[in-house]
Design a protein around this motif. Sequence first.
Motif, mmCIF file in Angstrom:
data_model
loop_
_atom_site.group_PDB
_atom_site.id
_atom_site.type_symbol
_atom_site.label_atom_id
_atom_site.label_comp_id
_atom_site.label_asym_id
_atom_site.label_seq_id
_atom_site.Cartn_x
_atom_site.Cartn_y
_atom_site.Cartn_z
ATOM 1 N N LEU A 75 0.808 -1.218 0.000
ATOM 2 C CA LEU A 75 0.000 0.000 0.000
ATOM 3 C C LEU A 75 0.842 1.269 0.000
ATOM 4 C CD1 LEU A 75 -2.628 -1.164 2.645
ATOM 5 C CD2 LEU A 75 -3.057 -0.809 0.206
ATOM 6 N N GLY A 76 2.144 1.107 0.210
ATOM 7 C CA GLY A 76 3.023 2.268 0.237
ATOM 8 C C GLY A 76 2.831 3.130 1.470
ATOM 9 N N VAL A 77 2.571 2.478 2.617
ATOM 10 C CA VAL A 77 2.352 3.224 3.852
ATOM 11 C C VAL A 77 3.258 2.680 4.948
ATOM 12 C CG1 VAL A 77 -0.049 3.666 3.246
ATOM 13 C CG2 VAL A 77 0.503 1.660 4.630
ATOM 14 N N ASP A 78 3.243 3.343 6.085
ATOM 15 C CA ASP A 78 4.049 2.903 7.223
ATOM 16 C C ASP A 78 3.351 1.738 7.925
ATOM 17 O OD1 ASP A 78 6.443 3.774 9.035
ATOM 18 O OD2 ASP A 78 4.779 3.420 10.427
ATOM 19 N N ALA A 79 4.123 0.846 8.515
ATOM 20 C CA ALA A 79 3.555 -0.320 9.192
ATOM 21 C C ALA A 79 2.627 0.073 10.341
ATOM 22 C CB ALA A 79 4.677 -1.219 9.709
ATOM 23 N N SER A 80 2.863 1.231 10.939
ATOM 24 C CA SER A 80 2.003 1.672 12.048
ATOM 25 C C SER A 80 0.595 2.010 11.578
ATOM 26 C CB SER A 80 2.620 2.896 12.727
ATOM 27 O OG SER A 80 2.658 4.006 11.841
ATOM 28 N N GLN A 81 0.401 2.136 10.263
ATOM 29 C CA GLN A 81 -0.918 2.451 9.716
ATOM 30 C C GLN A 81 -1.768 1.206 9.449
ATOM 31 O OE1 GLN A 81 1.117 5.422 6.750
ATOM 32 N NE2 GLN A 81 -1.071 5.883 6.731
ATOM 33 N N ILE A 82 -1.178 0.041 9.619
ATOM 34 C CA ILE A 82 -1.923 -1.201 9.403
ATOM 35 C C ILE A 82 -2.559 -1.632 10.720
ATOM 36 C CG2 ILE A 82 -1.820 -3.576 8.615
ATOM 37 C CD1 ILE A 82 -1.151 -1.514 6.463
ATOM 38 N N ILE A 83 -3.875 -1.776 10.730
ATOM 39 C CA ILE A 83 -4.583 -2.182 11.936
ATOM 40 C C ILE A 83 -5.233 -3.551 11.728
ATOM 41 C CG2 ILE A 83 -5.017 0.192 12.652
ATOM 42 C CD1 ILE A 83 -7.899 -0.148 11.621
#
Length: 221
Positions: A75-83
């Motif tokens: 998704l091209g995002v930081d791992a902290s953004q995955i819930i």
Amino acid sequence: VRVSPRERARQRLGQRARDQRVVHARVVVEPSSSSSSSPLASWLRANDVSPDAASLVPRPPDAAGNDVASSAVALGVDASQIIKSLVFAVEHGDRDAPAPVFVCVVTNGLERVDAKKLARLCGTSNKRVRLATAEETTAACGFSPGVVPPFGHAPRRLRTFVDAEILEIPHAHVYGGSGDASREMKVATRELVGLTRGEVADVKRRRAADDEETTTTTTNA
């Protein structure tokens, strides 16, 4: 009126071409399966949820896996953004008591849920809280483990706890299950509590490194 064999052949070719165009047109307009027909998409529409607050986004087909790291990279995002959204069963002590009550816990994908903290929030003992089985999860919220969204549960809304740490990340959006392995649910971080009607609480299990840091800070104080 007599029609020559050549004219009849020409008419047959013309009819065949028209039939092919009709078939092609039917194929083009025939509705296809998409996120708009998913249970979660229907829930978003029924509750007038703005696309700015929550929306379904396609998961890249070449994603390496379903783990947090792979999802973040895809998704091209930081791992902290995955819930992640987990369903827990809160059982009763009496054998004659009704079936377990199910609750949903939303936390960062890298964290583990502390059952003791959850038990306190539910007003019960530690031994009466457990992770729901796959069958229980599907029956309780309408979605399979691994793709459970933080909201839109059926047949009824589950009591939901949102880990406080999610709201502290410096990002505008978080991504979680959508009920479909080919898509992710993109949620505005500021809208997460409202959409889930969740209770904000500390539900994550403390890491050993955090304990060591706390001990060191206390010793140096």
